[in-house]
Motif scaffolding. Structure first.
Motif, PDB file in Angstrom:
ATOM      1  N   UNK A  40      42.187   9.928  53.266  1.00  0.00           N
ATOM      2  CA  UNK A  40      42.634  10.935  52.309  1.00  0.00           C
ATOM      3  C   UNK A  40      42.269  12.344  52.768  1.00  0.00           C
ATOM      4  N   UNK A  41      41.112  12.486  53.395  1.00  0.00           N
ATOM      5  CA  UNK A  41      40.754  13.787  53.952  1.00  0.00           C
ATOM      6  C   UNK A  41      41.711  14.169  55.076  1.00  0.00           C
ATOM      7  N   UNK A  42      42.055  13.234  55.944  1.00  0.00           N
ATOM      8  CA  UNK A  42      43.013  13.500  57.015  1.00  0.00           C
ATOM      9  C   UNK A  42      44.381  13.895  56.447  1.00  0.00           C
ATOM     10  N   UNK A  43      44.785  13.243  55.367  1.00  0.00           N
ATOM     11  CA  UNK A  43      46.069  13.584  54.740  1.00  0.00           C
ATOM     12  C   UNK A  43      46.049  15.025  54.245  1.00  0.00           C
ATOM     13  N   UNK A  44      44.950  15.439  53.635  1.00  0.00           N
ATOM     14  CA  UNK A  44      44.877  16.804  53.111  1.00  0.00           C
ATOM     15  C   UNK A  44      44.859  17.838  54.235  1.00  0.00           C
ATOM     16  N   UNK A  45      44.061  17.596  55.268  1.00  0.00           N
ATOM     17  CA  UNK A  45      43.983  18.554  56.374  1.00  0.00           C
ATOM     18  C   UNK A  45      45.322  18.649  57.099  1.00  0.00           C
ATOM     19  N   UNK A  46      45.938  17.511  57.371  1.00  0.00           N
ATOM     20  CA  UNK A  46      47.240  17.545  58.042  1.00  0.00           C
ATOM     21  C   UNK A  46      48.306  18.177  57.152  1.00  0.00           C
ATOM     22  N   UNK A  47      48.167  17.994  55.830  1.00  0.00           N
ATOM     23  CA  UNK A  47      49.106  18.647  54.914  1.00  0.00           C
ATOM     24  C   UNK A  47      49.006  20.154  54.985  1.00  0.00           C
ATOM     25  N   UNK A  48      47.800  20.664  55.162  1.00  0.00           N
ATOM     26  CA  UNK A  48      47.609  22.112  55.291  1.00  0.00           C
ATOM     27  C   UNK A  48      48.187  22.648  56.599  1.00  0.00           C
ATOM     28  N   UNK A  49      47.965  21.920  57.682  1.00  0.00           N
ATOM     29  CA  UNK A  49      48.278  22.448  59.010  1.00  0.00           C
ATOM     30  C   UNK A  49      49.707  22.172  59.448  1.00  0.00           C
ATOM     31  N   UNK A  96      44.728  29.239  61.300  1.00  0.00           N
ATOM     32  CA  UNK A  96      44.755  30.024  60.064  1.00  0.00           C
ATOM     33  C   UNK A  96      44.307  29.222  58.846  1.00  0.00           C
ATOM     34  N   UNK A  97      44.183  27.886  59.018  1.00  0.00           N
ATOM     35  CA  UNK A  97      43.896  27.040  57.859  1.00  0.00           C
ATOM     36  C   UNK A  97      42.539  26.346  57.971  1.00  0.00           C
ATOM     37  N   UNK A  98      41.685  26.843  58.845  1.00  0.00           N
ATOM     38  CA  UNK A  98      40.386  26.199  59.026  1.00  0.00           C
ATOM     39  C   UNK A  98      39.526  26.290  57.773  1.00  0.00           C
ATOM     40  N   UNK A  99      39.515  27.446  57.126  1.00  0.00           N
ATOM     41  CA  UNK A  99      38.694  27.605  55.916  1.00  0.00           C
ATOM     42  C   UNK A  99      39.182  26.683  54.803  1.00  0.00           C
ATOM     43  N   UNK A 100      40.503  26.627  54.616  1.00  0.00           N
ATOM     44  CA  UNK A 100      41.053  25.752  53.581  1.00  0.00           C
ATOM     45  C   UNK A 100      40.776  24.281  53.912  1.00  0.00           C
ATOM     46  N   UNK A 101      40.831  23.925  55.209  1.00  0.00           N
ATOM     47  CA  UNK A 101      40.558  22.546  55.615  1.00  0.00           C
ATOM     48  C   UNK A 101      39.120  22.166  55.308  1.00  0.00           C
TER      49      UNK A 101
END
Length: 613
Positions: free
Chosen positions: A265-274, A419-424
């Protein structure tokens, strides 16, 4: 997306096997089992309690055989035609690839490196791929080698794209040929990589890039997200390497991290951001890609449009094959159960080697979509409303934006990953999932240690189907779960974990399946509220009762010895003894024929249709 013109050939073919003779054998054995139960009922008063125990055990065996017959009644699989993909699909969709790992001792870094390298080198546009492994040590060096390995595979159409397997064989080419020179250079670089990985496991210098790992413990550290390599070319030529991102979610001693399901689920969220790719592949760290066209094969299933409705396929499952020993039993099991499931509502998700649809993992059901695949106007507010998104997916603004885009089939293919490291890092915090639907109705589900089958039945209960591809050349190969010291643990080692570890794994599977049998997704409930087909429901019951079978099997094995000691009768006498003899003989011959034929097919790579399924 795929062109749905009826003048063009289909991207795949569903193959249904005719097995009239085997059906007759199944029915005959079922009849013999019922005859044995009837005989015991008629003679129960003339015998002691041994017959009661035997009757209960045989009743359970009859029930299991009935379920097996239902599963195997209409076996099927899907045959993709990846060569038709380019003429049917104008632009291939993006795919995020996840590799999960947790323990660098039981899962050696060189094993993970080879899995990652095989994923990076698949025959698919590099600008459409992103790989997110859950380990960092040695992956920086692997990303450098990938810049040599990926172009080499593309240039010479290498079929086996796991480096350690490919270099086991010597080349048959002229010494001064370009291929021979490239092969030797690539092998030399791989050997350097292997040496660096081995050195890294013993000692490594903590430079600035490793600062985030200082003073960390396996179960007590902050979220770490690093972009190892970013594909800035974006055109998909043969020299490009896909995105390569390392992620590690926050872990604290007082928080549940939900093991593999939480990691997914964490991978899904990070990949969704990036990247927000519409499709996701997940593989275990010891399952490398053995078929270069594996992604294209899966896309043939997922992108095929039906003439009258949308494609209801939620995921595509490949069998788990192994390059080491002790795998024949699993081959037989997969052949029957997976093809049987595929002939009903679809194969089960088995935890690795599976392509998922992101929208489905976000909780969409078949009834929530219009004929064109977009969320229906009635359900648009339920999914796209700001408040609803926050309640289900969390408070991150970027996550809510990416989910809304995913539900409407939009990707973030042009995003700059850094650009999405903080959100990840934010979505990897322990408390992020609190008061959300993650693990409950969204993503991989948490209420069982068998997160794969738990998630699988939830998807099928929402009306989705799945597909099963059994290619002649195995799509993924890995290490068989060790059952003794002869099992291979790494590509270069013949020493595996001890037997108790395999027993612990079996216990976890059995416990997890029983948990699903009695939770809210159980096939025993929800007959009218779930969209699970009746035979699919029976098939899931067969899977979930696997852990219970040891009880009647052990009791039945002990009965002959007990009867000998107490001079009690166990089996029918006279002419009726033929029931037991025939039943045992047919079952032994039937099982032996299945095992030998399927192993022969597996070893020699013979298509299943040659054996009638």
């Amino acid at each position: 997306m795929a062109d749905s013109s009826s003048s063009l050939p289909s991207l795949f073919e569903k193959i249904s096997y005719k097995r009239y003779f085997l059906r007759a054998v199944d029915f005959t054995m079922l009849g013999l089992l019922f005859s044995l139960l009837l005989y015991r009922i008629l003679h129960m008063s003339q015998n002691d309690n041994v017959w009661v125990v035997a009757f209960l055990c045989e009743s359970f065996f009859t029930f299991i055989w009935l379920l097996i017959t239902c599963i195997k009644w209409t076996p099927a699989e899907h045959k993709p035609y990846p060569d038709r993909l380019d003429e049917r699909v104008h632009e291939l969709p993006s795919v995020d690839m996840f590799v999960t790992t947790a323990d660098p001792v039981r899962e050696p870094p060189i094993l993970v490196v080879n899995t990652v390298l095989s994923l990076l080198a698949v025959n698919y546009p590099a600008n459409k791929l992103a790989c997110s492994p859950l380990t960092y040590f040695s992956l920086k060096e692997a990303s450098n080698f990938a810049k040599i390995w990926v172009p080499f595979c593309t240039k010479y159409n290498v079929r086996v794209r796991a480096s350690f397997r490919y270099f086991l064989k010597s080349v048959d080419a002229k010494e001064d040929s370009e291929f021979s020179r490239d092969w030797k250079m690539t092998k030399r670089e791989y050997e350097k990589l292997s040496g660096k990985v081995e050195d890294a496991t013993r000692d490594w210098d903590a430079d600035d890039d490793f600062e985030a790992f200082s003073n960390t413990k396996p179960n007590d550290h902050s979220t770490i997200v690093k972009v190892v390599w970013e594909n800035k070319g974006g055109v998909g030529d043969e020299k490009e390497v896909p995105h390569f991102v390392y992620v590690s979610r926050e872990k604290r001693p007082n928080y549940l991290h939900h093991y593999k399901a939480g990691a997914m689920n964490f991978l899904v969220r990070v990949s969704g951001l990036m990247t927000n790719a519409p499709y996701m592949l997940n593989v275990d760290c010891d399952m490398f890609v053995n078929e270069a066209d594996v992604v294209r094969q899966a896309m043939c299933i997922l992108l095929q449009k039906s003439k009258n409705s949308i494609n209801h396929c939620a995921f595509v499952q490949y069998p788990q094959d192994f390059y080491d020993s002790n795998c024949e039993e699993l081959v037989v099991l997969q052949s029957h159960l997976s093809r049987g499931f595929a002939g009903i509502q679809g194969s089960i998700y088995s935890g690795s080697g599976c392509f998922h649809t992101r929208r489905v993992m976000y909780g969409l059901s078949v009834d929530d979509l219009e004929e064109d695949g977009s969320p229906s106007s009635v359900n648009a507010r339920k999914f796209l409303d700001e408040e609803s998104l926050a309640r289900k997916f969390g408070s991150s603004k970027e996550i809510k934006k990416s989910v809304a885009n995913a539900l409407q089939r939009k990707s973030n293919s042009h995003n700059i990953l850094t650009n999405f490291l903080d959100e990840a890092r934010e979505v990897g915090q322990c408390q992020y999932e609190s008061q959300t639907s993650w693990g409950k109705t969204i993503g991989w589900l948490y209420d069982s240690t068998a997160e794969d089958v738990n998630t699988s039945i939830d998807i099928h209960s929402r009306g989705w189907t799945s597909s099963y591809i059994y290619p002649v050349q195995p799509a993924f190969l890995g290490c068989m779960p060790p059952g003794g010291p002869e099992a291979s643990a790494t590509p270069s080692s013949s020493v595996g974990p001890p037997l108790p570890e395999a027993m612990v794994q079996q216990r976890r599977w059995g416990t997890g399946m029983l948990e699903v049998l009695f939770n809210k997704h159980s096939p025993l409930i929800g007959i009218f509220s779930q969209k699970l087909r009746f035979r699919q429901r029976l098939a899931y019951i067969h899977i979930f009762t696997w852990g219970l079978r040891s009880i009647p099997e052990l009791a039945y094995c002990l009965l002959p010895a007990f009867c000998l000691l107490h001079n009690s009768a166990l089996f029918p006498k006279g002419l009726c003894s033929g029931i037991s003899v025939t039943l045992v003989g047919m079952h032994c011959l039937y099982t032996l024929w299945e095992f030998v034929s399927l192993c022969f097919r597996y070893i020699h790579g013979i298509p299943p249709s040659h054996f009638g399924g």
